[in-house]
Write an enzyme that holds these catalytic residues in place. Structure first.
Site, PDB file in Angstrom:
ATOM      1  N   HIS A  63       8.255   3.441   4.263  1.00  0.00           N
ATOM      2  CA  HIS A  63       6.841   3.485   3.897  1.00  0.00           C
ATOM      3  C   HIS A  63       6.678   4.537   2.795  1.00  0.00           C
ATOM      4  O   HIS A  63       7.671   5.128   2.353  1.00  0.00           O
ATOM      5  CB  HIS A  63       6.019   3.846   5.144  1.00  0.00           C
ATOM      6  CG  HIS A  63       4.541   3.638   4.994  1.00  0.00           C
ATOM      7  ND1 HIS A  63       3.995   2.590   4.284  1.00  0.00           N
ATOM      8  CD2 HIS A  63       3.475   4.359   5.469  1.00  0.00           C
ATOM      9  CE1 HIS A  63       2.686   2.666   4.330  1.00  0.00           C
ATOM     10  NE2 HIS A  63       2.339   3.732   5.036  1.00  0.00           N
TER      11      HIS A  63
ATOM     12  N   ASP B 281      -5.073   6.198  10.241  1.00  0.00           N
ATOM     13  CA  ASP B 281      -5.292   5.044  11.124  1.00  0.00           C
ATOM     14  C   ASP B 281      -4.291   4.985  12.278  1.00  0.00           C
ATOM     15  O   ASP B 281      -4.413   4.133  13.159  1.00  0.00           O
ATOM     16  CB  ASP B 281      -5.278   3.729  10.331  1.00  0.00           C
ATOM     17  CG  ASP B 281      -4.021   3.522   9.501  1.00  0.00           C
ATOM     18  OD1 ASP B 281      -3.325   4.506   9.204  1.00  0.00           O
ATOM     19  OD2 ASP B 281      -3.737   2.363   9.134  1.00  0.00           O
TER      20      ASP B 281
END
Length: 304
Positions: A138, A65
């Protein structure tokens, strides 16, 4: 002046009313892109901006994305007869990832310069501004970015006259250049006052809250930060997948003493992010819900 547009504000998958993550910054005839999610080309066209001045593309990380819009963008830039080099900046593996995506965009009329980020942070000098990448938290290697536009001190006419500096050197010294005269070397500090406040933009997404974000976003004029979830019962999910809630982003903005916060990278299930902003503004009053093509011009502070 920095001209800023949040091209896409969605995470995970594009929606009919929200494209995927991308930010574009224009300065002095050049353009910088951070991330290139699906729909980036459409929002650039809807904004009325041009692809041709894009000379730097940065990536926070390599989830789809954030990079799925790149092959099409490269083809469009190539079809526009661009020949100038394009610089790409990103985490380790940058050239390998981009080369894999270029299987469907193999022929380009311009070279690509790859600059992989080394270590927890790295600074790049580009097109008159400073860009610093800093590691965040992350589930893959991921970086945030801070862009700073410095502002030199005022030109002190009385000092130039006192030092008998020839007038033909004044403009170059004011621009920060060192000038070699006939009998001596003239440096900007001889005629410039203290450095004035510049412009600072910080962008981070796909991360848990970290001290590195606070440190690098400190005193930013604009802080664009992931807010994956607005629902207060989604904090456990945010922790599990290493994302952030609106309220965690607001606490980072407060700790970093930024001027304004834009939230972005919304979950596809989050239809109306503005519904949660009252709670966010109780933590950080200058918070706004980002949206596709939300724009602002950041200029130097006016002096009295």
């Amino acid at each position: 002046m920095l001209d800023i547009c949040l091209l896409g504000s969605g995470g995970m998958m594009p929606l009919p009313y929200r494209f995927l993550t991308s930010l574009m910054v224009r300065y002095n005839g050049s353009s910088l892109l951070i991330d290139c999610g699906e729909g980036t080309q459409i929002t650039i066209k809807e904004k009325g901006w041009s692809f041709k001045p894009i000379d730097v593309i940065c990536f926070t990380h390599y989830h789809g994305d954030h990079i799925s819009g790149l092959p099409g963008l490269l083809l469009t830039m190539g079809n526009a007869e661009r020949t100038e080099p394009l610089t790409m900046i990103g985490p380790k593996g940058l050239e390998r990832v981009v080369s894999a995506l270029r299987v469907i965009a193999p022929e380009l009329p311009f070279p690509i310069i790859f600059r992989e980020i080394n270590g927890p942070e790295e600074e790049f000098a580009l097109n008159g501004y400073r860009l610093k990448a800093f590691r965040v938290n992350h589930n893959v290697l991921c970086y945030g970015y801070t862009l700073e536009l410095d502002r030199a001190g005022k030109f002190r006419l009385e000092r130039a006259l006192e030092l008998n500096i020839p007038k033909l050197y004044w403009n170059r010294l004011q621009k920060g250049e060192t000038v070699a005269g006939e009998n001596m070397l003239y440096t900007p500090d001889m005629v410039l006052g203290e450095q004035r406040k510049g412009i600072k933009l910080t962008y981070c997404t796909d991360t848990r809250p970290t001290q590195s974000i606070v440190d690098h976003a400190m005193y930013s004029d604009l802080f664009i930060c992931e807010g994956m979830y607005g629902e207060k019962d989604k904090e456990a999910k945010a922790k599990e997948y290493k994302h952030m809630t609106f309220y965690e982003a607001a606490r980072l903005a407060k700790a970093a003493r930024v001027k304004e916060l834009w939230l972005t990278h919304y979950s596809p299930s989050l239809i109306h992010p503005e519904e949660y902003m009252d709670g966010v503004r109780k933590i950080f009053p200058s918070a706004k819900a980002g949206r596709d093509r939300k724009s602002v011009e950041l200029d130097f502070e006016k002096e009295e």
